[in-house]
Enzyme design. Structure first.
Site, PDB file in Angstrom:
ATOM      1  N   LYS A  76       0.912  -1.311  -0.024  1.00 29.71           N
ATOM      2  CA  LYS A  76       0.004  -0.023  -0.187  1.00 29.71           C
ATOM      3  C   LYS A  76       0.895   1.171  -0.053  1.00 29.71           C
ATOM      4  O   LYS A  76       1.985   1.219   0.895  1.00 29.71           O
ATOM      5  CB  LYS A  76      -0.834  -0.062   1.280  1.00 29.71           C
ATOM      6  N   SER A 151      -9.976   2.284   2.581  1.00 28.39           N
ATOM      7  CA  SER A 151      -9.248   3.196   2.079  1.00 28.39           C
ATOM      8  C   SER A 151      -7.942   2.302   1.078  1.00 28.39           C
ATOM      9  O   SER A 151      -7.430   2.737   0.320  1.00 28.39           O
ATOM     10  CB  SER A 151      -8.221   3.964   3.060  1.00 28.39           C
ATOM     11  N   SER A 175     -10.372  -0.166   6.787  1.00 27.32           N
ATOM     12  CA  SER A 175      -9.737   0.124   5.750  1.00 27.32           C
ATOM     13  C   SER A 175      -9.181  -0.947   5.102  1.00 27.32           C
ATOM     14  O   SER A 175      -8.777  -1.081   3.743  1.00 27.32           O
ATOM     15  CB  SER A 175      -8.706   1.275   5.610  1.00 27.32           C
TER      16      SER A 175
END
Lengths: 483, 479
Positions: A76, A151, A175
């Protein structure tokens, strides 16, 4: 090959059925071929990956294998990576190159894994749909018109579409779990403190926790054992021993009683409820005792979360002022204008909204009514979980209130967007570990089952997840376009 | 009707702790390095970094707390003080707010007029900011982050000082204390020890404190005194003219000897304090406390008592010798080097050495003359190798050149003639030349003895040792 689990790929590499270079090229090719449709990567680190794969192959030839030698992984873009752009999904950091590696990155590198790229995400991890990214939406592989959740939307979509066998994520209010649910894969958020936060760009420090996406519970267990552990650079990381998660995921069998919070089922969408009840039936067939429990305060979770997280974020994001790094506005007349313009230009709307909310909540005269009140709710939620875990071994429920929604559908309705986290935020507020695993489909879109454990009981929830995956095949389904 | 006003002063003292590394990072705290060479990722506030508390800084704060008999909080909390400033990399300063590590406690101060106790409200740990340098580039401000993250304790007093003299005495007492504890170098020029003064006036007899102003960043005892005196006068004039004192922060300009309001950028600050989620409460166990307590160094008042017991010195001498840690250490080191009378030593240290230091504006801790050299000098004087007067000039040469006393004495040909053969000859000469006086002396005119000594001294151009000359003379005149 992209249907294979991480554990299977590891076997193939160790038995030299395939080289790391071949495997890495395979995934890089899939990214090249499919990611135009998904936009799940912000940066693809092809050269870096192929170099690392060459080293991995040399090590394998010498018989020197570590836990993840030769395995590609997507990171990420919230984790700082030395020499590789780390954008956090923001214009503010669109050209930021970190001089150091996050501890998570360092640990995964040390186990021999190969970073193939940095995945798209909501700006500064603020969002539930990956629509707030400066680098554009991510599309859900099951329906390109839908969001992948957020997210960590890029990580989830890339694993679901088989562009990488696994990916890291971070979870502040859901998330990892919500996008895992919306893309039909496994997403694990460990106990707060289990994984170091050093080098993970902070959103809300008391809630942020690094975790992983993979296809199976076993894959998650393996990755967790590589990422976990005390870090002298993170005072909030735990000194607790790291169990052999993979071994415990396979063999731990002490779970008997599982609680279902009645609050999670009130007002639940009928289609989602139906899928959830099917999952419960599977667990009952496996002789687990399923009981109703009550987590009254969990209903206040989103409200408390929407005070605590913005409050911390408003302070954490103060460092992006255009002075030392990040976006810096041109043609300013003084320092105050440098701040205002750099921040106005560098941050997107959702980030600004949260900074404003947080600044307000911490202001003199409002602190007690908002921040302190929210902290009290937080303690209440924690104590309710504590009480519940005296009675049950695990808690289950749907991960998200519904399947993936259409891109744009909730973008202008922040409250509706925030409610996407209604089942996930409480565990962040309480610092508990939780996993989302595929439990079925509604309208051809995947749905996740959330399993919540007590502090540091990752093995217990991983073990239940593995057993569920032995009798179901939801996790093996792949979106047609990406098979 | 004329109104009389009385002043009240409270001080906030910032003391840089002399830990090797910063309070939340491993970067060095050394002063004077090239700008921005001692600022690591944590000090720069790069994305993703986290603070880790330096245990040494906590220990030092505890030592301070114990020294002033304060309460040591066993779970103090770090909080973020949020504000934007270019030399504050994170956009917040990590400090302590609701629960500081040290609360309560007191110290005794002394001025010419009064001895009194000043209560200390609290002392908390925090990080220093970097430095903004406005005069290096035209129209641009330079930032040096070497200082960012240097550990500080901020010591907040109760508003209990009545005038500038008391404020200076308070500051000097704190300064001496932190030096004794060896938790700070106390270097005011380098900013290791600086203070903000809160000054207010109220009508005599009134209990209610008046509106205060805060004078920021005073970094010398002299400036503290001057700034407070100026501010008292300024506020007094306002009040006498029925004008209000505005609550504000002011800066002291030593060149013009006045205080001025700071620019309004500091106005209406809402620091939005909240507990720093990156740091755990600072847990201090009883065990840790005991260990620190057992290893506390001798404190100023303890050293005073010991000196009084051990050395038979006047209260004044002891006060001066112990007011500065290094001076008291220097004094004792001299006594260890040579067997010299403490009173004689104290006199030389106070009247000669300190006078030299003052003349050169040197702090006692920066005196470079070693205890050994100083002891040797005193020893030479005591043994009549040189006279006191010569001793003073030797000391001045030692101060300037750094040479040891014996080489200075030798090269200047200063040493007294103490060779008995040589002196015998001199004495014989004098007695021969003054045979009449010798007769008179032997007939009972004993007061002539001094005359003979003087004559020998003259003959030797002042180099003869008067003691030895006396001895020889007594012997010869007996016969």
């Amino acid at each position: 090959m992209n249907e294979k689990t991480l554990i299977e790929l590891r076997e193939d590499i160790r038995s030299k059925k395939i080289s790391s270079t071949e495997l890495t090229k395979f995934y890089l090719n899939r990214i090249r071929k499919h990611d135009k449709k998904l936009n799940s990567f912000i940066t693809v680190t092809e050269e870096h990956a192929l170099n690392r794969a060459k080293i991995a192959d040399a090590e394998i030839a010498k018989g020197e294998v570590k836990k993840l030698t030769g395995i590609p992984i997507a990171q990420k873009d919230i984790f700082c990576t030395k020499g590789v752009k780390t954008t956090c999904g923001s214009k503010m950091l669109s050209n930021f190159i970190s001089p150091y590696d996050a501890t998570v990155i360092e640990k995964l590198n040390n186990e021999g894994s190969i970073m193939i790229g940095k995945t798209n995400m909501d700006e500064f991890a603020m969002g539930s749909s990956n629509e707030t990214s400066h680098f554009g939406n991510v599309h859900n592989p099951w329906d390109l018109k839908c969001v992948p959740g957020g997210s960590s939307g890029g990580s989830a979509a890339s694993v679901a579409a088989g562009l990488t066998p696994c990916a890291t994520g971070t979870d502040t209010g859901g998330s990892i779990r919500q996008p895992a649910s919306l893309t039909g894969i496994c997403g694990l958020k460990p106990t707060y403190g289990r994984v170091s936060r050093y080098g993970m760009i902070a959103f809300a420090s008391s809630l942020d926790q690094a975790g992983i996406f993979a296809r199976t519970a076993e894959d998650c267990a393996l990755l967790l054992s590589c990422m976990s552990g005390y870090d002298s650079k993170d005072s909030t990381s735990s000194k607790k021993d790291i169990p052999d998660y993979l071994e415990e995921c396979r063999n731990l069998n002490s779970t008997k009683k599982i609680g279902v919070p009645v609050e999670f089922l009130q007002d639940l969408d009928g289609g989602v409820a139906k899928v959830f009840h099917e999952a419960v039936k599977e667990l009952e067939k496996m002789n687990y005792e399923i009981v109703d429990i009550s987590l009254k305060s969990s209903k206040l979770g989103v409200s408390a979360y929407q005070v605590v997280a913005p409050a911390e974020c408003s302070s954490n994001l103060s460092r992006y002022d255009g002075v030392r790094f990040g976006h810096r506005a041109d043609n300013v007349k003084d320092i105050s204008e440098l701040y205002k313009k750099s921040r106005s230009e560098g941050f997107g709307n959702e980030v600004k909204r949260r900074i404003l909310v947080g600044t307000y909540a911490l202001s003199a005269g409002y602190y007690d009514a908002y921040y302190l009140k929210a902290q009290k709710i937080r303690s209440l939620i924690s104590s309710e979980f504590n009480a519940a875990f005296k009675n049950v071994d695990l808690i289950i429920g749907p991960t998200a209130p519904d399947v993936a929604f259409k891109i744009g559908e909730k973008l202008n309705d922040p409250i509706a967007m925030y409610l996407s986290d209604v089942y996930t935020v409480s565990t962040n507020l309480a610092g508990l570990p939780a996993i989302s695993i595929p439990m079925g489909f509604k309208n051809n879109l995947p749905l996740g089952l959330q399993v919540i454990g007590n502090h540091f009981e990752e093995s217990r929830l991983l073990s239940l997840a593995r057993q569920f995956q032995e009798v179901t095949d939801w996790h093996k389904r792949q979106p047609g376009e990406f098979k | 009707m004329s109104t009389e006003f009385v002043s009240t002063i409270g001080l906030e003292v910032h003391v840089q702790l002399n830990t090797k590394s910063k309070i939340f990072s491993a970067a060095s705290t050394e002063y004077g390095a090239e700008p921005n060479t001692q600022a690591c990722a944590v000090d720069l506030g790069l994305p993703g970094v986290l603070p880790v508390l330096n245990a040494e800084a906590v220990k030092m704060a505890i030592m301070f707390g114990l020294a002033i008999n304060a309460k040591i909080e066993n779970n103090s909390i770090f909080a973020r003080k949020n504000y934007f400033y270019p030399d504050l990399p994170k956009g917040y300063q990590i400090s302590q707010y609701e629960i500081p590590i040290v609360s309560g406690g007191s110290i005794e101060i002394e001025t010419e007029e009064i001895k009194k106790i000043i209560n200390i409200t609290r002392a908390h740990l925090e990080e220093d900011a970097g430095k903004s340098i406005h005069d290096l580039f035209v129209n641009e401000t330079a930032i040096d982050l070497n200082r960012a993250g240097t550990p500080l304790i901020e010591i907040v007093s109760e508003p209990e000082m009545a005038n500038a003299k008391e404020a200076v005495s308070y500051l000097k007492t704190i300064h001496s204390l932190v030096r004794y504890l060896d938790i700070s170098d106390g270097n005011m020029q380098e900013g290791s020890f600086r203070c903000d003064a809160n000054v207010s006036l109220r009508e005599k007899g009134s209990i209610q404190l008046g509106t205060r102003t805060e004078i920021k960043n005073l970094n010398s005892f002299k400036f503290v005194e001057q700034a407070i005196n100026f501010e008292i006068k300024r506020q007094g004039k306002l009040l006498l003219n029925n004008q209000n004192v505005v609550q504000e922060t002011r800066l002291y300009d030593p060149q013009k000897n006045e205080t001025r309001p700071m620019r309004s950028k500091e106005e209406a600050n809402d620091y939005r304090y909240f507990p720093d989620p990156d740091l755990l409460p600072v847990e201090i166990t009883e065990e840790t406390l005991t260990k620190i307590r057992e290893n506390m160094p001798e404190l100023p008042h303890e050293r005073k008592t010991r000196f009084a017991d051990q050395y038979n010195l006047s209260e004044y001498d002891i006060g001066i010798l112990t007011s500065d840690k290094s001076l008291s250490i220097f004094f004792e080191a001299i006594l260890k080097e040579r067997d010299i009378d403490p009173k004689f030593t104290a006199n030389w240290v106070i009247t000669e050495l300190l006078a030299l230091a003052n003349k050169h504006s040197i702090n006692p801790q920066d005196i470079t003359i070693t205890a050994k050299d100083f002891a040797d000098l005193l020893f030479s004087i005591k043994n009549n190798e040189i006279s006191s007067k010569q001793g003073k000039s030797v000391l001045e040469k030692m101060w300037e050149s750094g040479d040891n006393p014996s080489s200075i004495i030798k090269s200047a040909g200063l040493s007294q003639i103490s060779d008995e053969d040589e002196l015998n000859k001199l004495v014989d000469n004098v007695l021969k030349n003054h045979y009449k006086s010798v007769e008179e002396y032997k007939n009972g005119k004993e007061k002539l003895f001094g005359f003979f000594v003087g004559a020998v001294m003259q003959e030797s151009e002042g180099k003869a040792s008067p003691q030895i000359v006396s001895k020889i003379l007594k012997n010869k005149l007996k016969k």
